[in-house]
Design a protein around this motif. Structure first.
Motif, PDB file in Angstrom:
ATOM      1  N   THR A  91      -2.721   4.820   3.655  1.00 57.19           N
ATOM      2  CA  THR A  91      -3.587   3.833   4.296  1.00 57.19           C
ATOM      3  C   THR A  91      -4.990   3.928   3.721  1.00 57.19           C
ATOM      4  O   THR A  91      -5.216   4.603   2.712  1.00 57.19           O
ATOM      5  N   TYR A  92      -5.925   3.241   4.356  1.00 59.27           N
ATOM      6  CA  TYR A  92      -7.306   3.169   3.892  1.00 59.27           C
ATOM      7  C   TYR A  92      -8.217   3.747   4.969  1.00 59.27           C
ATOM      8  O   TYR A  92      -7.785   4.036   6.089  1.00 59.27           O
ATOM      9  N   ARG A 117      -4.877   8.975   3.259  1.00 62.59           N
ATOM     10  CA  ARG A 117      -5.594   7.802   2.772  1.00 62.59           C
ATOM     11  C   ARG A 117      -5.610   7.862   1.243  1.00 62.59           C
ATOM     12  O   ARG A 117      -5.892   8.902   0.666  1.00 62.59           O
ATOM     13  N   VAL A 159      -1.707  -5.219   5.764  1.00 63.78           N
ATOM     14  CA  VAL A 159      -1.513  -4.106   4.836  1.00 63.78           C
ATOM     15  C   VAL A 159      -0.178  -3.446   5.165  1.00 63.78           C
ATOM     16  O   VAL A 159       0.024  -2.952   6.268  1.00 63.78           O
ATOM     17  N   GLU A 175       2.160  -0.499   4.698  1.00 65.09           N
ATOM     18  CA  GLU A 175       1.885   0.893   4.356  1.00 65.09           C
ATOM     19  C   GLU A 175       3.161   1.713   4.234  1.00 65.09           C
ATOM     20  O   GLU A 175       3.802   2.080   5.235  1.00 65.09           O
ATOM     21  N   THR A 204      -5.083   2.166  -2.365  1.00 67.38           N
ATOM     22  CA  THR A 204      -4.963   1.326  -1.176  1.00 67.38           C
ATOM     23  C   THR A 204      -6.330   0.885  -0.683  1.00 67.38           C
ATOM     24  O   THR A 204      -6.547  -0.296  -0.354  1.00 67.38           O
ATOM     25  N   ALA A 249       0.826  -1.205   0.000  1.00 66.17           N
ATOM     26  CA  ALA A 249       0.000   0.000   0.000  1.00 66.17           C
ATOM     27  C   ALA A 249       0.862   1.257   0.000  1.00 66.17           C
ATOM     28  O   ALA A 249       2.014   1.251   0.432  1.00 66.17           O
ATOM     29  N   VAL A 257       2.722   7.337   7.892  1.00 67.24           N
ATOM     30  CA  VAL A 257       1.629   7.554   6.952  1.00 67.24           C
ATOM     31  C   VAL A 257       0.755   8.692   7.450  1.00 67.24           C
ATOM     32  O   VAL A 257       0.447   8.776   8.633  1.00 67.24           O
ATOM     33  N   THR A 281       8.672  -0.900   0.159  1.00 67.23           N
ATOM     34  CA  THR A 281       7.562  -1.574   0.835  1.00 67.23           C
ATOM     35  C   THR A 281       7.327  -2.960   0.254  1.00 67.23           C
ATOM     36  O   THR A 281       7.066  -3.930   0.983  1.00 67.23           O
ATOM     37  N   ARG A 321      -2.172  -3.634  10.262  1.00 67.87           N
ATOM     38  CA  ARG A 321      -1.463  -2.584   9.530  1.00 67.87           C
ATOM     39  C   ARG A 321      -0.001  -2.579   9.944  1.00 67.87           C
ATOM     40  O   ARG A 321       0.315  -2.599  11.135  1.00 67.87           O
TER      41      ARG A 321
END
Length: 587
Positions: free
Chosen positions: A298-299, A330, A352, A354, A334, A295, A327, A366, A320
């Motif tokens: 983030t979400y 959003r 995930v 991030e 992702t 990612a 981070v 990543t 996460r």
């Protein structure tokens, strides 16, 4: 990205750009997949015809550094001779990277220097045996500790290069656990002086339909490194503006069921179209398996839970993992990847990874971090970039990590992109490349018809030689994409929950995480039988006839460059999967 296409923005015409112009050596194509065995020097057996080469030749001496140890200032003058080395920074490419002029000398940067896999050819031989049914090493995956002991870059080499970077005034920010990557930072002025180049700022076309271009560093000339650095590294893999800083805004809103309308597909359409129901009905929803998402940012957790609740998905929130700088935003890609990957495998654990943003430095590090962690069975990546717009060292550093993933028994899944042309990291032979189809089906996945999507990323790779498992299907000397395909069309789009509202999009960004989730269900089924995870799927998908027969051949449709047809083809690969049959067929 890998991509994400808004339905309203789709145009019929595709714009084709020339490549970056660097020479590409594709190497010698490997011989055909064989069933016999022979011996190699370390005592384990190999298949007849396996040469171990993907066309990427790494560098780096095995000899000790000598009396200087890891002190770069002690090296003899002959080791400091300026040496040309390809770099991983893009060059201006109209419509993709638009030159804005020289970067300010006092501006900051962060960059990655990449290191080669030690004894790479030996590792490639071993990986080929791991995925050859009947081999004594079949599915005998390595542990991270074994890989580190046998194939990680020499720590003395890495330390020498790091100390040289410090001697040039740079800061070492992060060292990858597998030592394939080191991030360092400093000023543009020091960067230019050290590498005898001149950083420019380019505006990178944003693959997200609604977002503006963003600034990245680019160069007009090749880099120069001291001889000892050039010999011990793959060169500079990336250089970017510093990661932005900020505070992640708190989430608000209630978690309620809010089903969208019939204008687009939800997860149930994929359950039906790709035949997950027999596995679900038998109690296999991914429990015992795990899926990871690479990612940027983030979400929105509330949006994610509303997505699940609205489509009847019951599961736990993902774990996460923060990678690199904190981070603070959003990101649409992702959010999409997490929603669709987790919905396909409600019982699987999800992680995930991030990174701070969607620039190359963050994405590559990543990706490598998630592979090295080896805590998920399947890893999905949808931040793909068109291969001809990215320099060779960047593409190949993705491949270095992907080879490690194959050795560990991970399945690495990438979106093929939405340009009708090849993307990276899909071009790596160690990545499962998922293209796109146009699927006409009911909301429950009853199929009316399916054909190749006009924008499905596909074609021959720029620099990876044809892998042995494509010998029977591909008649050029390079790795060919895609390997398979799922629904990705903008004409028959998919739902996602974004910023507290429903929107529908198309793109292989749906196809890749969806198939990754499906594989987590397959792995859960295999675990119940005491079988290992499926790992690097490509050789078996192509070479095992029973497994291959579980794919629905997509015979119609075309991109601007290639047509679908009987058997394997560029836009759709082997076709669309029947997941229940795939679970039964895989050896």
């Amino acid at each position: 990205m890998g991509g994400l296409v808004n339905v309203a923005s789709r145009t019929a015409a595709l714009v084709v750009f020339a490549g970056c112009g660097e020479p590409e050596a594709v190497g010698t194509a490997t011989a055909s997949f064989g069933s016999g065995t022979g011996s190699i020097d370390d005592g384990f057996e190999t298949m007849v015809g396996w040469s171990g080469s993907t066309g990427w030749v790494t560098t780096g001496p095995d000899d000790p550094i000598g009396p200087c140890g890891d002190d770069p200032l002690c090296l003899p003058p002959s080791e400091m001779v300026p040496t040309d080395k390809p770099d991983g920074l893009p060059s201006p490419l109209p419509g993709v990277y638009d030159d804005q002029g020289v970067a300010p000398p006092d501006a900051g940067f962060r960059a990655l220097i990449g290191f080669p896999t030690r004894q790479r050819e030996l590792l490639e031989d071993r990986v080929a045996l791991m995925y050859a049914p009947g081999s004594p090493l079949f599915r005998g995956y390595m542990t991270v500790d074994e890989w580190m002991a046998e194939h990680a870059p020499d720590p003395t080499d890495v330390g020498l290069v790091e100390n040289w970077l410090r001697s040039r005034g740079f800061t070492i920010d992060y060292e990858a656990k597998n030592r394939l990557l080191v991030q360092f930072s400093g000023t543009v002025a020091d960067f230019n002086a050290t590498f005898q180049t001149e950083l420019h700022i380019c505006l990178r076309k944003n693959p997200l339909w609604e977002d503006p271009p963003f600034p990245v560093y680019c160069t007009l000339d090749r880099f120069t490194l001291p001889k000892f650095v050039a010999e011990r590294t793959n060169g500079l893999a990336s250089a970017d503006l510093p990661a932005e800083k900020g505070e992640l805004t708190p989430e608000v809103g209630a978690i309620v069921a809010d089903p969208p309308g019939p204008e687009a597909y939800g997860p149930r359409a994929f359950y039906g179209a790709y035949n997950l129901h027999p596995l679900f009905d038998a109690g296999f929803t991914g429990a015992g398996s795990s899926i990871g998402v690479v990612a940027a940012g983030t979400y929105h957790a509330i949006d994610l839970q509303i997505f699940w609740k609205s489509f009847g998905v019951v599961r736990e929130l993902p774990k996460r993992v923060a990678v690199m700088e904190p981070v603070f935003e959003r990101v649409t890609e992702t959010a999409l990847d997490v929603q669709w990957a987790t919905s396909m495998a409600p019982g699987a654990e999800a992680v995930v990874y991030e990174g701070p943003d969607a620039r190359n430095t963050s994405l590559l590090f990543t990706w490598n971090h998630a592979i090295t962690a080896n805590e998920v069975d399947v890893l999905t990546f949808s931040f793909a970039h068109r291969e001809d717009s990215e320099p060779k060292p960047l593409r190949h550093q993705y491949d270095e990590s992907a080879l490690m993933g194959a050795a560990l028994g991970m399945t690495l899944v990438s979106a093929s992109g939405d340009s009708g042309m090849p993307d990276t990291p899909c071009s790596s032979p160690y990545v499962l490349c998922v293209g796109g189809t146009e699927l006409v089906a009911s909301q429950e996945g009853m199929i009316e018809k399916e054909w190749a999507w006009v924008m499905s990323g596909s074609g021959p790779a720029k620099s990876f030689a044809r892998p042995y498992w494509q010998d029977a299907d591909v008649h050029i000397d390079r790795r060919a994409m895609a390997d398979l395909a799922l629904c990705a069309s903008t004409d028959y789009p998919m739902w996602m929950r974004r910023w507290s509202k429903w929107e529908y999009f198309g793109g292989t960004s749906f196809a890749a995480p969806a198939f990754a989730g499906m594989l987590a269900v397959v792995n859960g089924y295999r675990r119940s039988l005491g079988l290992p995870r499926v790992g690097y799927l490509n050789p078996i998908l192509y070479g095992d006839e029973t497994t291959r027969s579980t794919f629905r051949d997509i015979k119609y449709g075309a991109t601007e460059h290639y047509h679908a047809g009987p058997g394997w083809d560029y836009p759709t690969g082997l076709g669309a999967p029947d997941v229940a049959l795939l679970a039964l067929a895989l050896p």
